[in-house]
Design a protein around this motif. Structure first.
Motif, PDB file in Angstrom:
ATOM      1  N   GLU A  54       8.669  -9.513  -1.735  1.00  0.00           N
ATOM      2  CA  GLU A  54       7.846  -8.554  -0.995  1.00  0.00           C
ATOM      3  C   GLU A  54       6.378  -8.596  -1.385  1.00  0.00           C
ATOM      4  N   ASP A  55       6.028  -9.384  -2.392  1.00  0.00           N
ATOM      5  CA  ASP A  55       4.630  -9.575  -2.751  1.00  0.00           C
ATOM      6  C   ASP A  55       3.965 -10.650  -1.893  1.00  0.00           C
ATOM      7  N   THR A  56       4.738 -11.339  -1.075  1.00  0.00           N
ATOM      8  CA  THR A  56       4.190 -12.366  -0.206  1.00  0.00           C
ATOM      9  C   THR A  56       3.182 -11.767   0.765  1.00  0.00           C
ATOM     10  N   ALA A  57       1.956 -12.318   0.763  1.00  0.00           N
ATOM     11  CA  ALA A  57       0.874 -11.786   1.592  1.00  0.00           C
ATOM     12  C   ALA A  57      -0.371 -12.631   1.386  1.00  0.00           C
ATOM     13  N   VAL A  58      -1.373 -12.370   2.196  1.00  0.00           N
ATOM     14  CA  VAL A  58      -2.716 -12.879   1.929  1.00  0.00           C
ATOM     15  C   VAL A  58      -3.415 -11.836   1.064  1.00  0.00           C
ATOM     16  N   TYR A  59      -3.949 -12.269  -0.060  1.00  0.00           N
ATOM     17  CA  TYR A  59      -4.615 -11.374  -0.994  1.00  0.00           C
ATOM     18  C   TYR A  59      -6.131 -11.529  -0.831  1.00  0.00           C
ATOM     19  N   LEU A  60      -6.808 -10.395  -0.668  1.00  0.00           N
ATOM     20  CA  LEU A  60      -8.250 -10.387  -0.457  1.00  0.00           C
ATOM     21  C   LEU A  60      -8.920  -9.502  -1.502  1.00  0.00           C
ATOM     22  N   CYS A  61     -10.090  -9.909  -1.929  1.00  0.00           N
ATOM     23  CA  CYS A  61     -10.866  -9.020  -2.795  1.00  0.00           C
ATOM     24  C   CYS A  61     -11.966  -8.356  -1.966  1.00  0.00           C
ATOM     25  N   ALA A  62     -12.381  -7.217  -2.445  1.00  0.00           N
ATOM     26  CA  ALA A  62     -13.366  -6.432  -1.716  1.00  0.00           C
ATOM     27  C   ALA A  62     -14.198  -5.628  -2.703  1.00  0.00           C
ATOM     28  N   THR A  63     -15.417  -5.320  -2.300  1.00  0.00           N
ATOM     29  CA  THR A  63     -16.278  -4.510  -3.133  1.00  0.00           C
ATOM     30  C   THR A  63     -17.128  -3.601  -2.254  1.00  0.00           C
ATOM     31  N   GLY A  64     -17.829  -2.695  -2.919  1.00  0.00           N
ATOM     32  CA  GLY A  64     -18.692  -1.774  -2.189  1.00  0.00           C
ATOM     33  C   GLY A  64     -18.354  -0.318  -2.416  1.00  0.00           C
ATOM     34  N   ALA A  65     -17.137  -0.052  -2.887  1.00  0.00           N
ATOM     35  CA  ALA A  65     -16.768   1.340  -3.130  1.00  0.00           C
ATOM     36  C   ALA A  65     -17.510   1.871  -4.352  1.00  0.00           C
ATOM     37  N   PRO A  66     -17.965   3.116  -4.307  1.00  0.00           N
ATOM     38  CA  PRO A  66     -18.695   3.679  -5.448  1.00  0.00           C
ATOM     39  C   PRO A  66     -17.808   3.998  -6.638  1.00  0.00           C
ATOM     40  N   TRP A  67     -16.497   4.058  -6.407  1.00  0.00           N
ATOM     41  CA  TRP A  67     -15.567   4.327  -7.503  1.00  0.00           C
ATOM     42  C   TRP A  67     -14.275   3.574  -7.236  1.00  0.00           C
ATOM     43  N   CYS A  68     -13.439   3.481  -8.241  1.00  0.00           N
ATOM     44  CA  CYS A  68     -12.161   2.773  -8.114  1.00  0.00           C
ATOM     45  C   CYS A  68     -11.240   3.562  -7.187  1.00  0.00           C
ATOM     46  N   ASP A  69     -10.864   2.931  -6.076  1.00  0.00           N
ATOM     47  CA  ASP A  69     -10.102   3.630  -5.047  1.00  0.00           C
ATOM     48  C   ASP A  69      -9.413   2.575  -4.197  1.00  0.00           C
ATOM     49  N   LEU A  70      -8.210   2.869  -3.702  1.00  0.00           N
ATOM     50  CA  LEU A  70      -7.481   1.885  -2.915  1.00  0.00           C
ATOM     51  C   LEU A  70      -7.555   2.148  -1.409  1.00  0.00           C
ATOM     52  N   ARG A  71      -8.472   2.986  -1.009  1.00  0.00           N
ATOM     53  CA  ARG A  71      -8.655   3.222   0.419  1.00  0.00           C
ATOM     54  C   ARG A  71      -9.586   2.165   1.007  1.00  0.00           C
ATOM     55  N   GLU A  72      -9.069   1.436   1.962  1.00  0.00           N
ATOM     56  CA  GLU A  72      -9.778   0.321   2.575  1.00  0.00           C
ATOM     57  C   GLU A  72     -11.145   0.723   3.143  1.00  0.00           C
ATOM     58  N   ILE A  73     -11.248   1.898   3.674  1.00  0.00           N
ATOM     59  CA  ILE A  73     -12.465   2.317   4.361  1.00  0.00           C
ATOM     60  C   ILE A  73     -13.677   2.364   3.442  1.00  0.00           C
TER      61      ILE A  73
END
Length: 123
Positions: free
Chosen positions: A89-108
């Motif tokens: 179930e870990d099979t996926a495309v993994y992407l990194c992202a930045t820009g959030a002012p704090w550690c948070d898992l909300r994509e927006i």
């Protein structure tokens, strides 16, 4: 041009390990939080792990807690994701992202994304 270079994806059997890297080119990662997300076709993008500018601040999705470890190297402008005891179930495309002012898992909260690297867990 600012962008990420993600490496380390591949195929592994269940129970195996992979290590992903996300290097920022053209900009620095020292300020905002950085996160790893994963995407399965037809499903919503899922936040996996994030790390703050203060590397002591980390947060993981419940589905990967205890198996995945996120880290960052400010000098190398790179963020890593060590993935152990991988499951199908870990099979996926993994992407990194930045820009959030704090550690948070909300994509927006994230505004800069990499292209992703494929991780396939299969026997």
């Amino acid at each position: 041009q600012s962008h990420f270079v993600e490496t380390g994806g591949g195929s592994v059997e269940p129970g195996g390990s992979l290590s992903l890297s996300c290097e920022a080119l053209g900009f620095t990662l020292t300020g905002p939080a950085v996160a790893w997300f994963r995407q399965v076709p037809g499903q919503q993008r899922e936040g996996v792990a994030c790390i703050g500018s203060n590397v002591a601040i980390k947060f993981y999705a419940e589905s990967v807690e205890g198996r995945f470890t996120i880290s960052r190297d400010h000098a190398k402008n790179t963020v890593y994701l060590q993935m152990n005891n991988l499951k199908s179930e870990d099979t996926a495309v993994y992407l990194c992202a930045t820009g959030a002012p704090w550690c948070d898992l909300r994509e927006i909260l994230y505004d800069t994304w990499g292209q992703g690297t494929q991780v396939t867990v299969s026997s």
